[in-house]
Write a protein that holds these residues in place. Sequence first.
Motif, short mmCIF file in Angstrom:
data_model
loop_
_atom_site.label_atom_id
_atom_site.label_comp_id
_atom_site.label_asym_id
_atom_site.label_seq_id
_atom_site.Cartn_x
_atom_site.Cartn_y
_atom_site.Cartn_z
N LYS A 66 0.84 -1.20 0.00
CA LYS A 66 0.00 0.00 0.00
C LYS A 66 0.87 1.25 0.00
O LYS A 66 0.70 2.17 0.81
CB LYS A 66 -0.95 -0.01 1.20
N ALA A 67 1.82 1.26 -0.94
CA ALA A 67 2.75 2.38 -1.04
C ALA A 67 3.13 2.62 -2.49
O ALA A 67 3.17 1.68 -3.31
CB ALA A 67 4.02 2.10 -0.22
N GLU A 68 3.38 3.85 -2.83
CA GLU A 68 3.83 4.20 -4.17
C GLU A 68 5.34 3.96 -4.30
O GLU A 68 6.07 3.99 -3.32
CB GLU A 68 3.51 5.66 -4.46
N TYR A 69 5.76 3.72 -5.52
CA TYR A 69 7.18 3.53 -5.78
C TYR A 69 7.51 4.00 -7.19
O TYR A 69 6.60 4.24 -8.00
CB TYR A 69 7.57 2.05 -5.61
N ALA A 70 8.78 4.17 -7.46
CA ALA A 70 9.24 4.58 -8.79
C ALA A 70 9.35 3.35 -9.66
O ALA A 70 10.16 2.46 -9.41
CB ALA A 70 10.58 5.30 -8.69
N ASN A 71 8.53 3.28 -10.68
CA ASN A 71 8.44 2.10 -11.56
C ASN A 71 9.23 2.37 -12.84
O ASN A 71 8.91 3.30 -13.59
CB ASN A 71 6.97 1.82 -11.88
N ALA A 72 10.26 1.57 -13.07
CA ALA A 72 11.18 1.81 -14.19
C ALA A 72 10.82 0.97 -15.41
O ALA A 72 10.32 -0.15 -15.31
CB ALA A 72 12.61 1.50 -13.77
N THR A 73 11.07 1.55 -16.59
CA THR A 73 10.93 0.87 -17.87
C THR A 73 12.28 0.92 -18.57
O THR A 73 12.90 1.98 -18.65
CB THR A 73 9.87 1.55 -18.75
N THR A 74 12.75 -0.21 -19.10
CA THR A 74 14.07 -0.27 -19.72
C THR A 74 14.01 0.10 -21.19
O THR A 74 12.94 0.15 -21.81
CB THR A 74 14.67 -1.67 -19.59
N ARG A 75 15.17 0.33 -21.76
CA ARG A 75 15.25 0.59 -23.20
C ARG A 75 14.78 -0.63 -23.99
O ARG A 75 14.12 -0.50 -25.03
CB ARG A 75 16.69 0.94 -23.58
N GLU A 76 15.11 -1.82 -23.49
CA GLU A 76 14.66 -3.04 -24.16
C GLU A 76 13.13 -3.13 -24.16
O GLU A 76 12.53 -3.55 -25.17
CB GLU A 76 15.26 -4.27 -23.47
N ASP A 77 12.51 -2.74 -23.05
CA ASP A 77 11.04 -2.70 -23.01
C ASP A 77 10.50 -1.76 -24.07
O ASP A 77 9.53 -2.07 -24.77
CB ASP A 77 10.56 -2.22 -21.63
N MET A 78 11.11 -0.59 -24.21
CA MET A 78 10.65 0.39 -25.18
C MET A 78 10.77 -0.13 -26.60
O MET A 78 9.90 0.14 -27.45
CB MET A 78 11.43 1.70 -25.02
N MET A 79 11.82 -0.88 -26.88
CA MET A 79 11.97 -1.47 -28.21
C MET A 79 10.86 -2.47 -28.48
O MET A 79 10.30 -2.52 -29.59
CB MET A 79 13.34 -2.13 -28.34
N ARG A 80 10.52 -3.28 -27.49
CA ARG A 80 9.41 -4.23 -27.66
C ARG A 80 8.08 -3.51 -27.84
O ARG A 80 7.25 -3.90 -28.68
CB ARG A 80 9.33 -5.17 -26.46
N PHE A 81 7.87 -2.46 -27.07
CA PHE A 81 6.62 -1.69 -27.19
C PHE A 81 6.47 -1.10 -28.59
O PHE A 81 5.37 -1.05 -29.16
CB PHE A 81 6.56 -0.57 -26.15
N ALA A 82 7.60 -0.65 -29.15
CA ALA A 82 7.57 -0.05 -30.49
C ALA A 82 7.21 -1.09 -31.55
O ALA A 82 6.70 -0.74 -32.62
CB ALA A 82 8.91 0.60 -30.82
N GLU A 83 7.43 -2.35 -31.26
CA GLU A 83 7.13 -3.41 -32.23
C GLU A 83 5.66 -3.86 -32.19
O GLU A 83 5.10 -4.22 -33.23
CB GLU A 83 8.04 -4.62 -31.98
N SER A 84 5.04 -3.81 -31.01
CA SER A 84 3.72 -4.46 -30.95
C SER A 84 2.72 -3.85 -29.99
O SER A 84 1.55 -4.25 -29.97
CB SER A 84 3.90 -5.94 -30.57
N TRP A 85 3.12 -2.86 -29.17
CA TRP A 85 2.22 -2.38 -28.11
C TRP A 85 0.93 -1.80 -28.67
O TRP A 85 -0.15 -1.98 -28.12
CB TRP A 85 2.97 -1.34 -27.27
N ASN A 86 1.01 -1.15 -29.81
CA ASN A 86 -0.19 -0.52 -30.41
C ASN A 86 -0.67 -1.30 -31.64
O ASN A 86 -1.25 -0.74 -32.56
CB ASN A 86 0.12 0.93 -30.80
N LYS A 87 -0.47 -2.63 -31.63
CA LYS A 87 -0.82 -3.42 -32.82
C LYS A 87 -2.31 -3.40 -33.14
O LYS A 87 -2.72 -3.55 -34.29
CB LYS A 87 -0.32 -4.86 -32.65
#
Length: 421
Positions: free
Chosen positions: A337-358
């Motif tokens: 029940k606490a907020e935290y800083a949630n990180a996204t990697t460069r590798e994640d961003m490359m995957r998102f660019a391939e299919s996230w908005n398919k």
Amino acid sequence: MKLLKLVFIFIATSTICAQNNSDEKYFRHLRYNHVSPYIQLVGTHPIDKSEASSTSHYVFTYDSSGRLVQIINNHYHTERRHPLASIGVYRMSISYSDRDEIRVFYDINNKRITNDREVYKEVFSYDKDGFKYQLVFYDIENKRMESSWKVSEYRWKKHQEFIVEERFNLAGEAVNVSPYFEFGTTGILLDKNDVPKGHYNLDANFKPKANSVGVASYQDTYDAHLNHVKYSYHDEKDDLVMNQWGFAYGEKVYDSIGNQIGLNQFDVEGKEINRRNIYSNAAIVMAEVASQQDSLDIRKKSLGYLVALQKMIPELMNEVMNDSLNKVTIGYDRNLKAEYANATTREDMMRFAESWNKANTKFPFKPNNQIEILDIYDRIANVKLVSDNWVEYLHLIRLDGKWQIVNLIWQYKDVERYPKR
């Protein structure tokens, strides 16, 4: 109780007297030394206390006998320092016992640390006539140790005009003057004011001899302000010779208050072979206003990140995102029940660019991407990006002429998605 009070008064009075008997002097710089720790630490370009309060400086403190007992390092300028020419710590404390001079080193929080030679304590020993004949290094547990140059002990003796120096490691083996310079037993030549004039590589008969690259000595010249203005390399006949770095002598250039601002190097014939300015933060000029092309490139790269997601273009994402990308948003841990800083990697961003908005459902069919460049300073920029979904702040960096996103912090545009504060 009365006795304790009297003792306290005595201690307090003694402390006040000791402070009153001490003397402080202020200097812009330390005299440059690349010869030996035998050479005494000396301040150069003296200033008064008032001027020291607003500029970079060292504070030398002396006891009532005129002995140096402390150096405070408030020296801010960033020119390269030699391990023999810099104390490398915030505070150096100097005490005296019998015929020993003991130097101990502290950081700004009064914690014991190592100096530029990477030792915790240095003990210089003097004979009954006041001649400095030995230096030994100790660790924090008061055990003998080696410096970063693998030296545990220096020994000095007089021979004719020379101060003869030998160095030994913990095993008692002879060590060169430094790991990068091949001089064994050496002879230090001082002028009448104890300013170093030369450093000679000596044979068994205390005669100068050349090392494997033909250098038998290096010699120094100081000006009236004790600026180190020239250093040169010589063979056994005292003729100029090229050293292992490809020059015979160097001439340093200083400004009016002792900051080195230039270095020129020459061959044996006096032909200049290298000239360079020396960076120092003694005088910093702000960058010029960013060019229109920089602004266009920053806008293109910032928007490129969203376009790569929206139109699924991994090649574009690869172009705009730096390898050191750090992307962070606000996450919520339901268990804690606490907020935290949630990180996204460069590798994640490359995957998102391939299919996230398919399915073409992540953005409106006509996305509304707005960009505001908040600031550009030379090679770094700060950008605010507002889209249909997010508000984001981007840091961009220009490397080899190309702008890329290196930091990105974002949150949902709809603040109702977050717990109320």
